[in-house]
Design a protein around this motif. Structure first.
Motif, PDB file in Angstrom:
ATOM      1  N   PRO A  32      47.056  42.382  27.381  1.00 49.52           N
ATOM      2  CA  PRO A  32      46.794  42.394  28.796  1.00 49.52           C
ATOM      3  C   PRO A  32      48.260  42.409  29.366  1.00 49.52           C
ATOM      4  O   PRO A  32      48.252  42.842  30.629  1.00 49.52           O
ATOM      5  N   GLN A  36      49.263  44.854  32.743  1.00 43.87           N
ATOM      6  CA  GLN A  36      49.721  44.368  34.005  1.00 43.87           C
ATOM      7  C   GLN A  36      50.774  45.151  34.549  1.00 43.87           C
ATOM      8  O   GLN A  36      51.083  45.362  35.648  1.00 43.87           O
ATOM      9  N   TRP A 241      34.820  35.581  39.439  1.00 42.50           N
ATOM     10  CA  TRP A 241      36.156  35.341  39.323  1.00 42.50           C
ATOM     11  C   TRP A 241      36.690  35.037  40.762  1.00 42.50           C
ATOM     12  O   TRP A 241      36.217  35.618  41.610  1.00 42.50           O
ATOM     13  N   GLY A 249      44.712  36.770  40.843  1.00 45.19           N
ATOM     14  CA  GLY A 249      43.424  36.594  40.528  1.00 45.19           C
ATOM     15  C   GLY A 249      42.804  35.667  41.585  1.00 45.19           C
ATOM     16  O   GLY A 249      41.872  35.348  41.608  1.00 45.19           O
ATOM     17  N   PHE A 278      41.277  44.632  38.615  1.00 46.76           N
ATOM     18  CA  PHE A 278      40.890  43.723  37.464  1.00 46.76           C
ATOM     19  C   PHE A 278      40.082  44.465  36.304  1.00 46.76           C
ATOM     20  O   PHE A 278      39.584  45.538  36.819  1.00 46.76           O
ATOM     21  N   ASN A 281      35.556  42.106  33.640  1.00 44.60           N
ATOM     22  CA  ASN A 281      35.309  40.811  33.244  1.00 44.60           C
ATOM     23  C   ASN A 281      35.976  39.679  34.216  1.00 44.60           C
ATOM     24  O   ASN A 281      36.090  38.537  34.076  1.00 44.60           O
ATOM     25  N   ASN A 283      39.471  39.878  34.356  1.00 44.40           N
ATOM     26  CA  ASN A 283      40.819  39.748  33.859  1.00 44.40           C
ATOM     27  C   ASN A 283      41.881  40.612  34.778  1.00 44.40           C
ATOM     28  O   ASN A 283      41.788  41.783  35.178  1.00 44.40           O
TER      29      ASN A 283
END
Length: 328
Positions: A32, A36, A241, A249, A278, A281, A283
């Motif tokens: 991840p 990013q 989220w 986030g 994102f 989910n 993230n």
């Protein structure tokens, strides 16, 4: 004996080191953290403050059709409340004037398109014609909605609108109703969900952001709760989220969102003057934008759309313009 053992150990050590390097490289490519690092670069912009073709007073929402034509709502313009553009910003046509009734708006708000490129527009100031449906060139087809609290097809402030793969229409109600209503393409009610609150499936002013993914899961910007909620097409809660803040986030008034073909979710973080991306989910992947009027800067951005090449179109409301970005 010792020399022979040492000879055997050297290649084994080298193999172990090489294997470890492969693991590190592999993990770096697919981690991840590496994802990013994806960035979006400024491509172009169009629009300026004013009344007329290609100008805006307060541009609010944007959508795109199957031919990559863009449609923008302008909430305070006395004319040209819907404008249609090519992806390079070339003006194509417009429709809508101030007023009540078919083809008129008091406050053109949300906009979406179906598989036939029909255009759905919500009128935040006229719940009696909460949703109006047009052809791609602005010819009026039908409308529905009425003012009220809690009744089927009733609205306090109709806001975001989107259409799924079966041409079902989802409309958010920003205000006391705090819910999503689902209709067929003619305005017949199919379902509804949402109440006022901060629990799962509850909302405090769902924003412009209502968008389906390729499986017709529905993502909603829960503006007052500073979060994103995900539902199936019948309104069953799946996940959520986001909290209030300016970190990765976190949100300060998430205004709108869209979903790409891979299920990635792009969120317009209005109060933080940025875009966040994102996975499905929630993230965090990447972000861009700061407060200002320069290229790649925003002043209260409100909506977002993606074309078939993955280019990103952002309504930069405070700067009365549209900005375009490409993945780099």
């Amino acid at each position: 004996m010792f020399q022979s053992t040492r000879t055997l150990l050297i290649p084994m050590v080298l193999i172990t080191i090489a294997f470890s390097v492969v693991i590190i490289i592999t993990n770096t490519v697919f981690s991840p953290a590496a994802a990013q690092e994806q960035q979006y670069s400024f491509v172009t912009k169009w629009g300026s403050e004013g009344i007329g073709f290609g100008k805006f007073r307060q541009p609010l929402d944007i959508t795109i059709d199957s031919n990559n034509n863009l449609y923008v709502t302008d909430t305070t313009s006395v004319s040209n409340q819907i404008q249609k553009f090519a992806t390079n910003g070339t003006f194509i046509t417009s429709w809508g004037v101030l007023g009540f009734g078919d083809g008129r708006f008091t406050r053109a708000t949300g906009i979406g398109t179906d598989s036939s490129d029909n255009v759905y527009v919500t009128d935040g100031g006229s719940p009696e014609t909460a949703v109006q449906k047009f052809t791609t060139d602005g010819t009026f087809i039908t409308s529905w909605g009425s003012t009220g609290v809690g009744g089927d097809g009733q609205f306090i402030y109709p806001g975001g609108v989107t259409v799924d793969s079966s041409d079902n229409v989802y409309v958010g109600d920003f205000g006391e109703n705090n819910r999503i209503q689902k209709f067929d393409s003619n305005g017949n009610l199919l379902g509804k969900w949402g109440t006022t609150g901060s629990g799962d499936g509850q909302f405090i002013n769902p924003g412009l952001g209502i968008a389906p993914d390729s499986s017709d899961n529905i993502y909603v910007t829960d503006w007052g709760n500073n979060r994103i909620q995900k539902f199936d097409s019948n309104g069953n809660f799946i996940t959520k989220w986001g909290i209030q803040g300016s970190g990765d986030g976190q949100f300060n008034r998430p205004a709108s969102l869209t979903v790409d073909g891979s299920g990635n979710v792009f969120v317009v973080d209005e109060g933080n003057n940025r875009i966040q991306k994102f996975d499905s989910n929630g993230n965090f992947i990447t972000k861009w934008g700061t407060l200002g009027s320069g290229d790649g800067q925003f002043e209260e951005p409100t909506s977002i759309a993606l074309d078939s090449s993955g280019n990103v179109y952002v309504v930069d409301r405070g700067n009365s313009r549209i900005q375009v970005f490409a993945p780099s």
